[in-house]
Design a protein around this motif. Sequence first.
Motif, mmCIF file in Angstrom:
data_model
loop_
_atom_site.group_PDB
_atom_site.id
_atom_site.type_symbol
_atom_site.label_atom_id
_atom_site.label_comp_id
_atom_site.label_asym_id
_atom_site.label_seq_id
_atom_site.Cartn_x
_atom_site.Cartn_y
_atom_site.Cartn_z
ATOM 1 N N ASN A 1 -38.517 77.837 -60.324
ATOM 2 C CA ASN A 1 -39.479 76.937 -60.970
ATOM 3 C C ASN A 1 -38.965 75.530 -60.707
ATOM 4 O O ASN A 1 -38.135 75.001 -61.459
ATOM 5 C CB ASN A 1 -39.567 77.202 -62.474
ATOM 6 N N ASP A 2 -39.432 74.916 -59.628
ATOM 7 C CA ASP A 2 -38.784 73.715 -59.116
ATOM 8 C C ASP A 2 -39.699 72.490 -59.188
ATOM 9 O O ASP A 2 -40.912 72.589 -58.990
ATOM 10 C CB ASP A 2 -38.348 73.946 -57.669
ATOM 11 N N ARG A 3 -39.047 71.346 -59.454
ATOM 12 C CA ARG A 3 -39.758 70.075 -59.586
ATOM 13 C C ARG A 3 -39.139 69.057 -58.639
ATOM 14 O O ARG A 3 -37.928 68.874 -58.593
ATOM 15 C CB ARG A 3 -39.674 69.570 -61.027
ATOM 16 N N PHE A 4 -40.017 68.390 -57.881
ATOM 17 C CA PHE A 4 -39.591 67.337 -56.954
ATOM 18 C C PHE A 4 -40.250 66.047 -57.415
ATOM 19 O O PHE A 4 -41.484 65.973 -57.505
ATOM 20 C CB PHE A 4 -40.036 67.671 -55.525
ATOM 21 N N GLN A 5 -39.434 65.028 -57.695
ATOM 22 C CA GLN A 5 -39.938 63.769 -58.239
ATOM 23 C C GLN A 5 -39.631 62.622 -57.275
ATOM 24 O O GLN A 5 -38.504 62.483 -56.790
ATOM 25 C CB GLN A 5 -39.315 63.490 -59.608
ATOM 26 N N LEU B 1 -35.521 57.631 -52.946
ATOM 27 C CA LEU B 1 -34.854 58.475 -53.931
ATOM 28 C C LEU B 1 -35.767 59.646 -54.316
ATOM 29 O O LEU B 1 -36.941 59.463 -54.646
ATOM 30 C CB LEU B 1 -34.500 57.663 -55.178
ATOM 31 N N ILE B 2 -35.234 60.865 -54.293
ATOM 32 C CA ILE B 2 -35.983 62.071 -54.664
ATOM 33 C C ILE B 2 -35.116 62.869 -55.630
ATOM 34 O O ILE B 2 -33.928 63.086 -55.374
ATOM 35 C CB ILE B 2 -36.310 62.935 -53.429
ATOM 36 N N TYR B 3 -35.693 63.274 -56.748
ATOM 37 C CA TYR B 3 -35.001 64.140 -57.689
ATOM 38 C C TYR B 3 -35.489 65.578 -57.480
ATOM 39 O O TYR B 3 -36.688 65.851 -57.498
ATOM 40 C CB TYR B 3 -35.276 63.716 -59.137
ATOM 41 N N VAL B 4 -34.546 66.522 -57.307
ATOM 42 C CA VAL B 4 -34.870 67.948 -57.190
ATOM 43 C C VAL B 4 -34.278 68.648 -58.405
ATOM 44 O O VAL B 4 -33.052 68.764 -58.533
ATOM 45 C CB VAL B 4 -34.306 68.547 -55.887
ATOM 46 N N ASN B 5 -35.148 69.064 -59.331
ATOM 47 C CA ASN B 5 -34.710 69.666 -60.595
ATOM 48 C C ASN B 5 -33.702 68.770 -61.313
ATOM 49 O O ASN B 5 -32.692 69.226 -61.863
ATOM 50 C CB ASN B 5 -34.108 71.056 -60.372
ATOM 51 N N SER C 1 -31.763 61.839 -51.270
ATOM 52 C CA SER C 1 -32.532 60.781 -50.624
ATOM 53 C C SER C 1 -33.099 61.268 -49.306
ATOM 54 O O SER C 1 -32.629 62.241 -48.718
ATOM 55 C CB SER C 1 -31.647 59.558 -50.368
ATOM 56 N N SER C 2 -34.137 60.560 -48.861
ATOM 57 C CA SER C 2 -34.703 60.789 -47.533
ATOM 58 C C SER C 2 -34.392 59.572 -46.673
ATOM 59 O O SER C 2 -33.970 58.527 -47.170
ATOM 60 C CB SER C 2 -36.211 61.008 -47.629
ATOM 61 N N ASP C 3 -34.630 59.726 -45.363
ATOM 62 C CA ASP C 3 -34.352 58.610 -44.457
ATOM 63 C C ASP C 3 -35.353 57.483 -44.624
ATOM 64 O O ASP C 3 -35.027 56.316 -44.385
ATOM 65 C CB ASP C 3 -34.383 59.104 -43.008
ATOM 66 N N GLU C 4 -36.577 57.835 -45.018
ATOM 67 C CA GLU C 4 -37.624 56.831 -45.173
ATOM 68 C C GLU C 4 -38.136 56.850 -46.602
ATOM 69 O O GLU C 4 -38.267 57.910 -47.228
ATOM 70 C CB GLU C 4 -38.783 57.106 -44.211
ATOM 71 N N ALA C 5 -38.413 55.674 -47.116
ATOM 72 C CA ALA C 5 -38.946 55.562 -48.469
ATOM 73 C C ALA C 5 -40.397 56.044 -48.509
ATOM 74 O O ALA C 5 -41.099 56.069 -47.507
ATOM 75 C CB ALA C 5 -38.869 54.112 -48.939
ATOM 76 N N LEU C 6 -40.815 56.444 -49.713
ATOM 77 C CA LEU C 6 -42.211 56.816 -49.928
ATOM 78 C C LEU C 6 -43.090 55.600 -49.665
ATOM 79 O O LEU C 6 -42.798 54.501 -50.157
ATOM 80 C CB LEU C 6 -42.381 57.306 -51.377
ATOM 81 N N LYS C 7 -44.143 55.748 -48.874
ATOM 82 C CA LYS C 7 -44.995 54.612 -48.514
ATOM 83 C C LYS C 7 -46.433 54.882 -48.922
ATOM 84 O O LYS C 7 -46.882 56.036 -48.934
ATOM 85 C CB LYS C 7 -44.946 54.358 -47.004
#
Length: 697
Positions: free
Chosen positions: A51-55, A62-66, A71-77
Amino acid sequence: MKRYLKVVTASVAVLSLTALPFIQSNESARPFVAYAAQTSVEQQSLALTGNDRFQFTKNSNLIYVNGVPTSSDEALKVEKGTTYVQFKSIAKLFGYKVSYDSQTKQSIASNGSHKIAFKQGESTVTVDGKRTNAGGKAFTSNGHLMIPLRAWANATGSSLQVSGGYISLTLNTLPKANFSVNERYIVAGETTVTIKDQAAATGGFSIVEEKWDGLEETYADPGQYTITRQVKDNRGIWSEPYTVTITVNKPNVAPIADFSTNKLTYKIGEPIYYNNLSSDDGKIVRNTWTGNDPAFFKAGTYTVKLEVQDDFGAVSSVEKQITVSNEVLYTKDQFYLNFAVPGDKIPVDPSFSLSLPSIAYEIVSEDVTSVRTNSPEQLTGAAIDYADTISGAVRFNIHKQNIAEQPLQLHLIATNESDEPTTVSTNRFVYAGPVTHVSTAGKTAAARFLEKLLEPLQPETVTLLPGESVELMTNVPAITPAKTLTIFGEYYSPTPIKYSLVVTEKDGDGIAALETLPQSEHDGKHIRGTFSGGNRSLVVNKVLGENRGEKLVLGDKQQEHDKLLTGVDAVTGEPLINYGNGGVVYDLTLDVEPHTAVLLNPRGGHYGGALIVNDKVIPLTSNSILKGQDEAGFIHRSGSFQETINIKYIVAPGSNMPLHLMFVPIPSLDAADNANASSAEQDGQQENQQETVQSQN
C-alpha cells in the motif's frame, strides 16, 4: 479434518507496483529525514509495503516514497497546464525496467508482461500494445525524457490527487487471496470440499505462501462455516484476509412412497380414486404410476405401483393390490364418457371412428401467409435454410432437429430490400426445446402458441431503413446435438420484407452469415414452402352428436373433407402441397347435442398437441401423447341442453395427421338404462376363460 496449506518458494523480491487505493497526501504526517543524506533514486533501497504512496512537490525533484525522501534527476515541471515527471525516475520507483527501442524510438518501462511506452514529441502512450491519449507531448529536459504524470498514473492504475503544491500517487500491490468453493451443494459427512484458486500477485511478483482458517475436507455437522485465506508474495507482503461462507446441509433422506385408494375392493367399471401420500425431507420431482387405471373392466386382482424420486435422485416405490369383483357397475363406454375430464386419454376401438358418418363442412380462409420450414428437418451444419419475400401478416412454423456434433443456432433475419423505410412487427412468438423427443417439442410449442392466442395482441415493432437487416428471434437457445426445437412466430409488415431463416454455429452472426453460407437442400420427405390462407374457419350446418355419433375429418391427405394448402418452395420455385396443413390455425364454432362427448382420435399415428376449447387450452393429453388409433383425447362434455362450443387449434409439429374429431352420445348411468351391464360382465367372464385356454395352449 482441518486442512492447513503452506507453500514456500525462495525468490528475490523485485520492486514493482500496479494498483492501489489513494491515500490522502498529508504534509504534517511526513517523518523528517535529512535530505542531504539521500542520493539519487537509482541508489535507494526503499521498503514498499504493498500500500504505497508517492508524493511530489511542484518544481522540485524531491519525491517521498511512503514517507522516505528520494530524488529524481529532473524536477517536476508544469507545461501548458500538464504536470511532467522524469520517465526514468518514476519508472524505477515503481519497479519497472527501462529500455529504449531504437527502431520505434520509444522509451519503454516493463514489468513482467506489462509494458508502458512513450515517444518524444508524441502525445500518446502505448500500454500493453494499445495506444491512448497521454494528455500532453513527451519532451526532453537536460537529456531526460519527461512524461505526463497523469498518463503514468493511468497506465499503472494509480490514483492521483493534487493538494496545493503537492501531488500524490497511491498504489496497491497487495496480493489477493481470492478463492471459491467448487461444490455448490455440500452435505455433512459426505461432500469433499475442493477449492478453485483465484489468488493473484501483481506486478510480476509471485505467491509463495498461504494460510487457511476454517477449511476442512469434509464437515461433520450441518451449519454455516466461514473459510478465510491469506497469501504472501515473494516480497514478504501478506494479503488482506479473504473469506467465503458456505452452507453445509444435512444428508439427504430418500423419499417415502405411499398412496391410498378410497377402498380395496371395487366393482367392474367403478371409479377408483388414488391419493398420493408420498413424502420427502426436500422435494419430490417425479411420480411414476404403473397400473393405476381409473377403473377396471374385468374381475381379478390388480397391482398398482407408485415410484417417486426426490430432487437429489433418491428413489422409493410402493405396490398395493386392488381387487375387482364380478359385479358390474359401469361399462367401459359408460365410465369413460361420463367420468373423463378434458385432457384425459381414453381407450377406443380403432374401428369405431370409421363407423361414424363424416360431416361435411365449408372452409372460409383468411389471407394470412403461412411459412413452413420443416425441410430439412435434421440440421447438419451452418446454412441458409429458407428465404422468401412476403408482405402483410405471416406465420412461421419452424421445426428442427440437430444431428450435428456441435450446437447450432437459428436466426430469422428480416431485410428491407426497398428504397423506403418500413416496419416489421412481432405479433406473437413462442418456442419449445431443445428437447430429446420431437413430439414433446411440437406439443409444447403448440400449447404455448394457443395460450398466446388467448392474450391481447401486443406487437413489438422495429423500423428498417433501406437495405437494413434485423434479427427477429432473440434469446432463442442453441439446439444442442440430438435435440429438437420448435418455433411459432407471427409477424406483420405493410411492405414486402425478405425473411431468411439462417443456421449458424452457437452464438454465430446470422446477418453476416447471409453473405457467406450456402443454401440447404430439401430432404425430400418434409415440407418447406410458403402458403396462402394460413387461417381457416370451418362452418358446419347441423347439430353434432345425433344417433350413434358423428365425426369431422381434419387434415386428410385425400382431401375428401379438409382441403390442404397449396404453395411454392421459394428456394426452388417448385409448387407443393402442405400435407397435414402444418402452420394453419383452425377455428371451429359448433352446435352440439345435449349429453355429447367430444373426442379427438389420431388416424395417422401418434399425436401430441393442444386445443383451445371455449377459451381454455386443453393438452392432448395431460400426461402423455396419443400414441395411435386405439386412443382418444377427451375434449368436452355437453350438459343437459344443446351447446355451442368454439375450438381452435394449430397442427403440432412432430405429430401425424389426419385427425378425427368425434361427437359421441354419452350413455346414461341409470340402472334402468344400463342394459349392457350384465352382458358386459358375461363378456368379461368369457374373455377371461378364453385367455385361460390360450395360456394353456
